[in-house]
Design a protein around this motif. Structure first.
Motif, PDB file in Angstrom:
ATOM      1  N   PHE A  72     -26.397 -45.388  47.428  1.00  0.00           N
ATOM      2  CA  PHE A  72     -25.134 -46.033  46.917  1.00  0.00           C
ATOM      3  C   PHE A  72     -25.117 -45.881  45.586  1.00  0.00           C
ATOM      4  N   ALA A  73     -26.237 -45.926  44.736  1.00  0.00           N
ATOM      5  CA  ALA A  73     -25.995 -45.833  43.409  1.00  0.00           C
ATOM      6  C   ALA A  73     -25.846 -44.401  42.948  1.00  0.00           C
ATOM      7  N   LYS A  74     -26.469 -43.489  43.666  1.00  0.00           N
ATOM      8  CA  LYS A  74     -26.174 -42.009  43.331  1.00  0.00           C
ATOM      9  C   LYS A  74     -24.821 -41.478  43.515  1.00  0.00           C
ATOM     10  N   SER A  75     -24.350 -42.296  44.622  1.00  0.00           N
ATOM     11  CA  SER A  75     -22.936 -42.156  44.898  1.00  0.00           C
ATOM     12  C   SER A  75     -21.841 -42.489  43.675  1.00  0.00           C
ATOM     13  N   ALA A  76     -22.292 -43.773  43.194  1.00  0.00           N
ATOM     14  CA  ALA A  76     -21.460 -44.329  42.258  1.00  0.00           C
ATOM     15  C   ALA A  76     -21.711 -43.522  41.063  1.00  0.00           C
ATOM     16  N   LEU A  77     -23.052 -43.025  40.500  1.00  0.00           N
ATOM     17  CA  LEU A  77     -23.096 -42.216  39.370  1.00  0.00           C
ATOM     18  C   LEU A  77     -22.262 -40.972  39.503  1.00  0.00           C
ATOM     19  N   LYS A  78     -22.328 -40.413  40.762  1.00  0.00           N
ATOM     20  CA  LYS A  78     -21.331 -39.171  40.879  1.00  0.00           C
ATOM     21  C   LYS A  78     -20.053 -39.269  40.569  1.00  0.00           C
ATOM     22  N   ARG A  79     -19.469 -40.435  41.075  1.00  0.00           N
ATOM     23  CA  ARG A  79     -17.980 -40.544  40.788  1.00  0.00           C
ATOM     24  C   ARG A  79     -17.781 -40.905  39.232  1.00  0.00           C
ATOM     25  N   ALA A  80     -18.552 -41.549  38.814  1.00  0.00           N
ATOM     26  CA  ALA A  80     -18.657 -41.960  37.334  1.00  0.00           C
ATOM     27  C   ALA A  80     -18.556 -40.801  36.372  1.00  0.00           C
ATOM     28  N   ILE A  81     -19.357 -39.832  36.773  1.00  0.00           N
ATOM     29  CA  ILE A  81     -19.602 -38.452  35.644  1.00  0.00           C
ATOM     30  C   ILE A  81     -18.426 -37.657  36.157  1.00  0.00           C
ATOM     31  N   GLY A  82     -17.856 -37.772  37.145  1.00  0.00           N
ATOM     32  CA  GLY A  82     -16.606 -37.075  37.330  1.00  0.00           C
ATOM     33  C   GLY A  82     -15.276 -37.683  36.799  1.00  0.00           C
TER      34      GLY A  82
END
Length: 758
Positions: free
Chosen positions: A150-160
């Motif tokens: 869940f945390a990694k998914s949120a990070l990917k979206r944020a960096i994008g």
């Protein structure tokens, strides 16, 4: 003063300033009799459509450095302006030579007390050359696989979502700290730091190869998000860094907690940012999933049989790690402030993670904080996304702010409660008594946004009743310099005037009940943290009795004759709800939750803070339009839906009959279209509340007599308890099982005590 039409729609107007007292008592003695402190709530960079942006430098008084404003007296013939703060005569520079009574510069417009100066000339400003904001993500890997995903998914979206010119850094940690080098796409390169050892900034820079004098290049983990490889974008072996990341592999002994070195990870991240150019806006964004148990900043032992500290432990001084951890985060906060960088914390765990200890560093740097149960929960996911959004939904994040205050003679500044740090700037306007961040007239705000709100406490130093030769007006000027999201430096200048008054009648008419309630709640919370054994309930009661005794109207010893001026009519109700709120009653809340609530109370606008203290309730029924309802258990009815907004949660509560009809599927039948619309209305209104709020509140949908109905019942006035249950059953309302007194009983006691106190 703000234009009248602005005041009708928004209490702050263009000023962004609200005060407990619109008119100020002339002497120190009279000020002490007011009971409610003389304080101002200011939103330093609150957006406003009518704000003038001026493309030139401000004119400053050569004696007190106050900026030219609409309250200055101007001699157009002699090109001279007189400062209202120190009465110094200042000459206009030659480029103001064309001004006249019919041609005044924007800063002298009478109805606009706020103007903003663009420090760089807009024509010369090059966005590409602006300092790149840095986002350094620090991810805890000591959690179960599902949470980490869940945390990694949120990070990917944020960096994008980051702007093209942003710099990205990435640190992961468990029992050790890993700083990931993002500059190589061919192979992963990681610097590892031991999690049990306190690491200084110099040691961090030395190990990362950044300790060469004058070397200010972007360090390991600093990568432009728009060009070249980044943690999650592009192709190549290193672009899948987040995908390759797994939960911490360090073995955990049976009966032990995971070894988590949050403190060292933040030390390393802070040291890493120390290599960036001074003045560059940077945020450390920590995603943490449990308590720190390893190295400095630990809040609990590794042994699972030792519980994480509670309020009772803190009261008894039985929390062995607490003071040491607070000291560690205090020092970390000082280092971040000296660098001008921000600490944001996103904590998602069923246990405590140490927000109570981190609070000092978060508040000093003006950081954001979100507390959720899981990284998969909408409270975390939607709040995290809001940080990086642009346009209307943007939080308006700004960096490197400073606030300075200039005051008229006889006014002194005691301090500020809110997300800032004292810059220890001494001067004649510094008061002897200190509240919050004091002993100064200037403060640092490493991070601020469009809703950031500070509470400034003032002291009246004049001992004389009145000064015949003095002005009847007083002036306060707030100077906020900051770097906006585009990298431009701005200076917002807000100058306000208020009247000195001698009689209590003028005081009464200028009382702002909402600001007073929020100021008292912030002051009570502050005293609970700073003063040992402080009894907040008793303190609030004493002050309320004194206020009612001073400003109420009554016959001596006849409490039935007591009446309160309409300007004060809501204040006792605010105090009743504040006494019962999570800011005063810590029972049933962990120290982390209490710290979280108080951080938000101290930084949010007055309108938001009032909702935290006294939630709003809206009623939906077949026979009427949606309407505000009393925050009372009597508002519950079987054929009614209630929408409660308590800021941290939004509750949709269905009456018993509504719930039964819904369960029968009546809303799906064509002849019951009105019922379907009734069910839909509170859902749509709840989404409107959630959309504009940060952190995103928890949405609770519940039914009368259901287990989650407690989210509503806990906030309602207990006018019907188990003692009066018989009467309640006939109306179809509900009962609250409590021994707390109702608002009516509270008011009755207040009237009697106020009359006796006289």
């Amino acid at each position: 003063m703000a234009a009248p039409e602005l005041d009708q729609t928004e209490p702050e107007g263009i000023e962004g300033v609200r005060m407990t007292w619109l008119n100020w008592p002339r002497s120190k003695v009279e000020a002490s009799k007011c009971v409610i402190p003389i304080a101002a709530s200011i939103q330093p960079i609150r957006p406003h459509v009518d704000l003038q942006i001026l493309p030139y430098a401000p004119l400053r008084c050569k004696t007190c450095s106050a900026v030219l404003n609409s309250f200055c007296r101007v001699d157009f013939a002699g090109l001279i302006w007189i400062c209202p703060f120190c009465f110094q005569r200042n000459q206009f520079p030659h480029y103001y030579s064309s001004i006249s009574q019919t041609n005044v510069p924007a800063e002298l417009y009478p109805n606009f007390p706020s103007v903003e100066y663009s420090i760089q000339n807009p024509q010369d400003f090059n966005p590409a050359a602006a300092p790149s904001p840095i986002f350094l993500f620090v991810l805890d890997t000591c959690m179960i696989e599902e949470e980490l995903e869940f945390a990694k998914s949120a990070l990917k979206r944020a960096i994008g979502m980051l702007p093209e010119n942003a710099m990205v850094g990435f640190v992961s940690y468990g029992t050790q700290v890993q700083v990931h080098e993002l500059g190589f796409s061919e192979m992963s390169k990681v610097y590892v730091f031991r999690g049990s050892k306190d690491i200084t900034k110099d040691q961090v820079l030395e190990q990362l190869g950044l300790a060469v004098p004058g070397n200010r290049r972007a360090g390991p983990g600093m990568q432009k998000s728009g060009g070249g490889p980044s943690p999650v974008a592009g192709a190549g072996p290193n672009t899948g860094l987040l995908d390759e990341l797994v939960t911490d592999q360090w073995p955990i002994a049976p009966g032990n907690r995971a070894l988590r070195c949050t403190g060292v990870a933040l030390s390393v991240a802070t040291g890493l940012l120390g290599a960036s150019t001074t003045g560059t806006g940077a945020r450390i964004i920590l995603l943490v999933g449990g308590p720190c148990t390893e190295g400095p900043g630990s809040i609990v032992s590794k042994d699972l049989s030792d519980p994480v500290r509670s309020h009772k432990d803190l009261d008894k001084d039985a929390a062995p790690f607490f003071k040491k951890a607070v000291h560690f985060y205090d020092e970390l906060g000082k280092q971040l402030v000296s660098q001008g960088h921000v600490l944001d914390v996103f904590a998602s765990a069923l246990d405590q993670v140490g927000i109570a200890e981190m609070k000092i560093a978060i508040e000093k740097t003006g950081g954001l904080v979100v507390l959720a149960e899981s990284f998969g929960h909408s409270v975390f996911k939607d709040s995290f996304k809001r940080i990086f959004e642009v346009g209307e939904q943007s939080l308006g994040l700004a960096f490197n702010g400073t606030l300075e205050i200039n005051c008229s003679k006889d006014i002194k500044v005691q301090g500020i409660i809110g997300p800032c740090t004292s810059l220890e700037k001494k001067g004649p306007a510094v008061a002897n008594t200190v509240i919050g961040q004091g002993n100064t007239t200037a403060w640092k705000m490493c991070g601020l946004d469009k809703s950031t709100c500070l509470t400034v406490f003032f002291d009246v130093s004049s001992s004389e009743k009145s000064d015949p030769a003095g002005s009847s007006q007083l002036y306060v000027q707030f100077l906020t310099s900051y770097q906006n999201s585009d990298g431009q430096m701005r200076l917002r200048v807000t100058t306000v005037t208020r009247s000195w008054v001698a009689g209590s009648e003028d005081l009464v008419q200028g009382f702002d009940q909402e600001v007073a309630a929020v100021v008292m709640s912030r002051l009570a919370s502050y005293k609970m943290e700073m003063e040992e054994g402080f009894d907040a309930t008793r303190w609030l009661d004493r002050n309320l009795i004194r206020l009612c005794s001073k400003f109420g109207e009554y016959r001596k010893d006849d409490h039935a004759s007591f009446t309160l001026n309409p300007c004060f009519s809501l204040f006792p109700q605010f105090m009743f709800n504040l006494r019962r709120s999570q800011f005063v009653q810590v029972f049933n809340n962990s120290p982390d939750e209490t710290a979280y609530f108080r951080i938000l109370l101290n930084r949010e606008s007055i309108s938001n803070a009032v909702v935290m203290i006294q939630p709003s309730l809206i009623s939906y029924a077949f026979s009427s339009l949606p309407a505000p309802a009393l925050l009372d258990v009597q508002s519950i009815a079987p054929d009614r839906i209630l929408l409660l907004d308590s800021y941290f949660s939004v509750v949709i509560f269905h009456g018993m009959s509504i719930a039964q009809w819904r369960n029968m599927g009546c809303q799906n039948q064509p002849e019951h279209e009105g019922f379907a619309m009734l069910l839909q209305a509170p859902q749509e209104d709840a989404q409107l509340i959630i959309r504009d709020r940060f952190p995103v509140p928890r949405l609770v949908v519940c039914d009368q007599h259901g287990s989650q109905a407690r989210f509503l019942l806990a906030k309602l006035n207990p006018s019907s308890t188990y003692n009066t249950a018989q009467e309640t059953m006939q109306t179809g309302s509900d009962v609250i099982f409590t021994d707390d007194v109702s608002l009516q009983v509270f008011i009755d006691h207040l009237q009697r005590l106020a009359v006796e106190a006289s």
